[in-house]
Design an enzyme around this catalytic site. Structure first.
Site, PDB file in Angstrom:
ATOM      1  CG  HIS A  74     -89.533  85.981  77.124  1.00 34.64           C
ATOM      2  ND1 HIS A  74     -90.840  85.597  77.044  1.00 34.64           N
ATOM      3  CD2 HIS A  74     -88.824  85.071  76.432  1.00 34.64           C
ATOM      4  CE1 HIS A  74     -90.921  84.481  76.331  1.00 34.64           C
ATOM      5  NE2 HIS A  74     -89.709  84.153  75.946  1.00 34.64           N
ATOM      6  NE  ARG A  75     -95.449  92.146  75.418  1.00 37.08           N
ATOM      7  CZ  ARG A  75     -96.154  92.852  74.569  1.00 37.08           C
ATOM      8  NH1 ARG A  75     -95.551  93.648  73.721  1.00 37.08           N
ATOM      9  NH2 ARG A  75     -97.463  92.772  74.548  1.00 37.08           N
ATOM     10  CG  ASP A  76     -95.796  83.664  75.755  1.00 40.02           C
ATOM     11  OD1 ASP A  76     -96.554  83.478  76.735  1.00 40.02           O
ATOM     12  OD2 ASP A  76     -95.855  82.979  74.717  1.00 40.02           O
ATOM     13  CB  ILE A  77     -91.623  83.909  81.073  1.00 42.54           C
ATOM     14  CG1 ILE A  77     -90.621  84.920  80.539  1.00 42.54           C
ATOM     15  CG2 ILE A  77     -90.916  82.821  81.889  1.00 42.54           C
ATOM     16  CD1 ILE A  77     -89.927  85.706  81.607  1.00 42.54           C
ATOM     17  CG  ASN A  81     -92.372  80.281  75.170  1.00 43.40           C
ATOM     18  OD1 ASN A  81     -92.483  79.500  74.231  1.00 43.40           O
ATOM     19  ND2 ASN A  81     -93.220  81.264  75.374  1.00 43.40           N
TER      20      ASN A  81
END
Length: 92
Positions: A74-77, A81
């Protein structure tokens, strides 16, 4: 799709499909919204604590660990989100 079935910390992926040039994902319903909403309610009700923060952090870390085991990164924690589902006992 049963990618996350049986996981206690991951929202279930119900379906994914593409329509024209858009890609859609259908996730399990999270009855407490995202972590931003959840923590706003907790703070407004004045029962937040270090112990509560520790529980939340631990569960998010376990979810990320499960994703990594599935080779998903996951690149947008961020709080918006992270989806929250409260059990029938009111526990996080």
């Amino acid at each position: 799709m049963s990618l996350f079935r049986g996981s206690k910390y991951l929202v279930k992926l119900e379906d994914a499909f593409k329509h024209k040039s858009r890609f859609y994902i259908v996730l399990q319903y999270a009855n407490a919204g995202d972590l931003t909403d959840y923590m706003s309610n907790v703070i407004n009700n004045c029962y937040t604590s270090e112990a509560m923060a520790r529980i939340v952090f631990k569960q998010v870390a376990k979810a990320v660990n499960q994703l990594h085991k599935l080779r998903i990164y996951h690149r947008d924690i961020k709080m918006m989100n992270v989806f929250v589902h409260e059990g029938s006992s009111g526990q996080f």
